[in-house]
Design a protein around this motif. Structure first.
Motif, mmCIF file in Angstrom:
data_model
loop_
_atom_site.group_PDB
_atom_site.id
_atom_site.type_symbol
_atom_site.label_atom_id
_atom_site.label_comp_id
_atom_site.label_asym_id
_atom_site.label_seq_id
_atom_site.Cartn_x
_atom_site.Cartn_y
_atom_site.Cartn_z
ATOM 1 N N SER A 143 0.843 -1.186 0.000
ATOM 2 C CA SER A 143 0.000 0.000 0.000
ATOM 3 C C SER A 143 0.880 1.238 0.000
ATOM 4 C CB SER A 143 -0.907 0.013 1.233
ATOM 5 O OG SER A 143 -1.581 1.261 1.338
ATOM 6 N N LEU A 144 0.469 2.235 -0.769
ATOM 7 C CA LEU A 144 1.190 3.502 -0.819
ATOM 8 C C LEU A 144 0.569 4.544 0.098
ATOM 9 C CD1 LEU A 144 1.715 3.717 -4.699
ATOM 10 C CD2 LEU A 144 3.273 2.796 -2.974
ATOM 11 N N GLU A 145 -0.479 4.151 0.806
ATOM 12 C CA GLU A 145 -1.200 5.084 1.680
ATOM 13 C C GLU A 145 -0.844 4.773 3.129
ATOM 14 O OE1 GLU A 145 -4.958 3.850 0.205
ATOM 15 O OE2 GLU A 145 -5.168 5.570 -1.126
ATOM 16 N N TYR A 146 0.175 5.427 3.629
ATOM 17 C CA TYR A 146 0.675 5.152 4.971
ATOM 18 C C TYR A 146 1.126 6.459 5.617
ATOM 19 C CZ TYR A 146 5.089 5.515 2.430
ATOM 20 O OH TYR A 146 6.109 5.958 1.631
ATOM 21 N N VAL A 147 1.440 6.380 6.902
ATOM 22 C CA VAL A 147 1.980 7.517 7.644
ATOM 23 C C VAL A 147 3.378 7.154 8.090
ATOM 24 C CG1 VAL A 147 1.709 9.052 9.612
ATOM 25 C CG2 VAL A 147 -0.316 8.130 8.462
ATOM 26 N N SER A 148 4.323 8.031 7.858
ATOM 27 C CA SER A 148 5.692 7.809 8.328
ATOM 28 C C SER A 148 6.109 8.966 9.218
ATOM 29 C CB SER A 148 6.654 7.684 7.143
ATOM 30 O OG SER A 148 6.701 8.894 6.407
ATOM 31 N N THR A 149 7.212 8.782 9.921
ATOM 32 C CA THR A 149 7.747 9.839 10.775
ATOM 33 C C THR A 149 9.267 9.811 10.709
ATOM 34 O OG1 THR A 149 7.644 10.817 12.995
ATOM 35 C CG2 THR A 149 7.806 8.416 12.860
ATOM 36 N N ARG A 150 9.895 10.760 11.335
ATOM 37 C CA ARG A 150 11.356 10.836 11.365
ATOM 38 C C ARG A 150 11.849 10.563 12.788
ATOM 39 N NH1 ARG A 150 13.444 13.467 6.762
ATOM 40 N NH2 ARG A 150 11.990 12.956 5.050
ATOM 41 N N GLU A 151 13.042 10.043 12.904
ATOM 42 C CA GLU A 151 13.567 9.695 14.222
ATOM 43 C C GLU A 151 13.795 10.925 15.086
ATOM 44 O OE1 GLU A 151 17.319 7.703 13.867
ATOM 45 O OE2 GLU A 151 17.904 8.851 12.088
ATOM 46 N N SER A 152 13.946 12.102 14.458
ATOM 47 C CA SER A 152 14.180 13.337 15.218
ATOM 48 C C SER A 152 12.885 14.038 15.612
ATOM 49 C CB SER A 152 15.049 14.295 14.403
ATOM 50 O OG SER A 152 14.417 14.608 13.162
ATOM 51 N N PHE A 153 11.736 13.552 15.099
ATOM 52 C CA PHE A 153 10.457 14.166 15.428
ATOM 53 C C PHE A 153 10.045 13.828 16.859
ATOM 54 C CE2 PHE A 153 8.530 14.580 10.879
ATOM 55 C CZ PHE A 153 9.575 15.424 10.544
ATOM 56 N N THR A 154 9.152 14.654 17.394
ATOM 57 C CA THR A 154 8.563 14.364 18.702
ATOM 58 C C THR A 154 7.249 13.613 18.531
ATOM 59 O OG1 THR A 154 7.310 16.423 18.753
ATOM 60 C CG2 THR A 154 9.566 16.476 19.646
ATOM 61 N N VAL A 155 6.725 13.127 19.642
ATOM 62 C CA VAL A 155 5.433 12.447 19.615
ATOM 63 C C VAL A 155 4.345 13.389 19.111
ATOM 64 C CG1 VAL A 155 3.624 11.447 21.071
ATOM 65 C CG2 VAL A 155 6.013 10.751 21.391
ATOM 66 N N ALA A 156 4.372 14.646 19.553
ATOM 67 C CA ALA A 156 3.351 15.613 19.141
ATOM 68 C C ALA A 156 3.386 15.829 17.627
ATOM 69 C CB ALA A 156 3.559 16.932 19.871
ATOM 70 N N THR A 158 4.522 13.766 15.369
ATOM 71 C CA THR A 158 4.089 12.546 14.695
ATOM 72 C C THR A 158 2.575 12.392 14.770
ATOM 73 O OG1 THR A 158 6.187 11.481 15.235
ATOM 74 C CG2 THR A 158 4.354 10.044 14.627
ATOM 75 N N MET A 159 1.977 12.705 15.916
ATOM 76 C CA MET A 159 0.521 12.598 16.048
ATOM 77 C C MET A 159 -0.190 13.580 15.118
ATOM 78 S SD MET A 159 -0.304 10.119 17.953
ATOM 79 C CE MET A 159 -2.055 10.519 18.041
ATOM 80 N N ASN A 160 0.416 14.738 14.894
ATOM 81 C CA ASN A 160 -0.169 15.681 13.938
ATOM 82 C C ASN A 160 -0.160 15.091 12.527
ATOM 83 O OD1 ASN A 160 -0.812 17.703 15.760
ATOM 84 N ND2 ASN A 160 1.207 18.691 15.590
ATOM 85 N N ARG A 161 0.932 14.386 12.171
ATOM 86 C CA ARG A 161 1.001 13.735 10.865
ATOM 87 C C ARG A 161 -0.066 12.653 10.749
ATOM 88 N NH1 ARG A 161 6.148 14.357 8.201
ATOM 89 N NH2 ARG A 161 5.913 12.281 7.257
ATOM 90 N N VAL A 162 -0.291 11.925 11.827
ATOM 91 C CA VAL A 162 -1.314 10.873 11.826
ATOM 92 C C VAL A 162 -2.694 11.483 11.612
ATOM 93 C CG1 VAL A 162 -2.475 9.129 13.232
ATOM 94 C CG2 VAL A 162 0.033 9.292 13.251
ATOM 95 N N ARG A 163 -2.986 12.564 12.327
ATOM 96 C CA ARG A 163 -4.313 13.180 12.234
ATOM 97 C C ARG A 163 -4.588 13.707 10.831
ATOM 98 N NH1 ARG A 163 -2.443 15.346 17.267
ATOM 99 N NH2 ARG A 163 -3.453 14.303 19.032
#
Length: 452
Positions: A143-156, A158-163
């Motif tokens: 699937s090409l429809e996913y959420v990713s994050t970076r190791e330097s990001f914070t939880v907040a 990353t949660m914004n990216r998820v939302r």
């Protein structure tokens, strides 16, 4: 008119069939209205192509799209042939990228080209990219429809990216963690994000990632995803850069598809690729006739063996009585071994390099089975006829079971070694081989023991 109370799939199918025959479409619309899309899927599988087209037209647009997405790709293909181009384009565009690939594998090339041409440009580019991978590869099913994050990001962060991706992401429960070059360096779960303070850095939460290469066999990737009990597995290129995600529902779908193929081929047929009741009789015939012709030709070996030993049978006619017992026992023993080893190959329990170990185990297993059955056969035949006949039957069962187990266990490994589906060496094929060789063993032992 009082409509019948529908409680089961069979009752609903009967009612739909009757109303279509009577052209009572108004009542049929009322009958379909309370039925959920999930409950409509088995109904579609039991109806003819024309009946499916009729009731699909009677569904509201949103419910029709939901039903279409739940159907198997062959049934989706059937429906597309009966719809207008505008409806077809919309349904195809609404599918997830990986679901489009399943459908494209089922439709004729001309229709596939037309479907791709009707997609918006960005969707067409993404779908075409997936089509560039081999048909049975993990890249074809990701699937090409996913959420990713970076190791330097914070939880907040990353949660914004998820939302922001809640509406279009196929999976949010397993989130791949990337470095600045998009290499997968780990994964983090949604549970972990929800349980951590907002200012926590992702690198402190992430765990090692289990990945699969886009060129890997889809079945092997799906098996690994299921064995590790992952909700999703990152699919990467050769440099470990993220390409997509293989979700657990797609992994299960791949495994079901592959196991259906294996079961069909072990039984001497080609896989139907669609629900049984929705498969045309002509397709059923075509899926079976080739193997039956091959096996019929192979069975002539047994006839030739019997003709060679015709004189032996004439001298001791009682030998003919045990032929069905011996070839049946040998065939069943070989089938059991083949099924066990084919399944072990699918699960990754054995590899082609384990040939000697498998051969040794099957020789021992077949020998022990042959000893048990041979002792029983000797006792019964000695009591019913003579000790010499009993000895022939006992020795033959010992030899045939040992040979059949060894052949049945090794055939799938040989198939895997030469890059052939192990299920192609199906149980009927092994039975034919064991029948002929078992009869040769039987009559040679009879000649030696009885002095013929």
């Amino acid at each position: 008119m009082t409509l019948p109370q529908i409680q089961t799939t069979d009752e609903l199918v009967t009612t739909i069939t009757q109303m279509i025959a009577a052209q009572d479409l108004t009542s049929l619309t009322h009958v379909l209205s309370p039925v959920t899309p999930t409950d409509l899927v088995p109904v579609f599988e039991r109806l003819s192509r024309k009946q499916r087209a009729v009731i699909y037209r009677l569904l509201a647009k949103d419910r029709a799209a939901d039903v279409f997405e739940l159907l198997d790709p062959p049934l989706q293909s059937d429906l597309l042939h009966g719809l207008q181009d505008t409806e077809v384009s919309q349904l195809f565009a609404d599918l997830d990228h990986d679901d489009r690939l399943w459908l494209l594998d089922e439709v004729p090339a001309a229709l596939a080209t037309r479907l791709l041409r009707g997609l918006p440009e960005q969707e067409r580019v993404l779908t075409s990219a997936l089509l560039g991978y081999p048909q049975d590869s993990a890249g074809r099913r990701m699937s090409l429809e996913y959420v990713s994050t970076r190791e330097s990001f914070t939880v907040a962060e990353t949660m914004n990216r998820v939302r922001t991706r809640l509406d279009d992401a196929e999976t949010i429960y397993t989130i791949p963690v990337l470095d600045d070059s998009r290499h997968v360096v780990g994964v983090v779960s949604l549970r972990g994000l929800l349980g951590a303070p907002d200012d926590t850095v992702i690198s402190a939460l992430m765990s090692p990632a289990h990945t699969a290469a886009a060129e890997d066999d889809a079945e092997l990737a799906a098996r690994r995803c299921a064995d590790l009990q992952l909700l999703a597995m990152p699919i990467v290129d050769r440099e470990q850069r993220l390409l997509g995600m293989l979700t657990i529902d797609d992994a299960i779908r791949i495994l079901e598809h592959e196991e259906s193929e294996d079961a069909a081929r072990q039984g001497g047929t080609e896989p139907l690729r669609r629900p049984y009741l929705s498969t045309p009789v002509g397709s059923l015939v075509r899926s079976r006739v080739v193997w039956l012709l091959v096996l019929a030709v192979g069975a002539t070996l047994t006839v030739q063996v019997l003709s060679v030993f015709e004189a032996t049978i004439d001298q001791v006619t009682v030998l003919a009585l045990f032929v069905p017992l011996l070839i049946g026992t040998g065939g069943n023993t070989g089938n059991q071994a083949a099924t066990t080893v084919t399944r072990a190959l699918a699960l990754g329990d054995v590899q082609s390099r384990d040939f000697i170990r498998v051969l040794t185990r099957e020789l021992r297993t077949g020998g022990m089975l042959g000893l048990l059955l041979g002792t029983l056969g000797f006792t019964i035949a000695a009591i019913a006829y003579t000790p010499q006949i009993g000895l022939v039957i006992g020795l033959t069962l010992l030899c045939v079971c040992t040979l059949a187990a060894a052949v049945g266990g090794c055939m799938p490994l040989l198939a895997r070694a030469v890059k052939v589906d192990p299920a192609v060496f199906s149980n009927p094929f092994i039975s034919t081989f064991v029948d002929a060789s078992g009869l040769i063993i039987y009559f040679l032992i009879a000649r030696s023991v009885l002095g013929l």
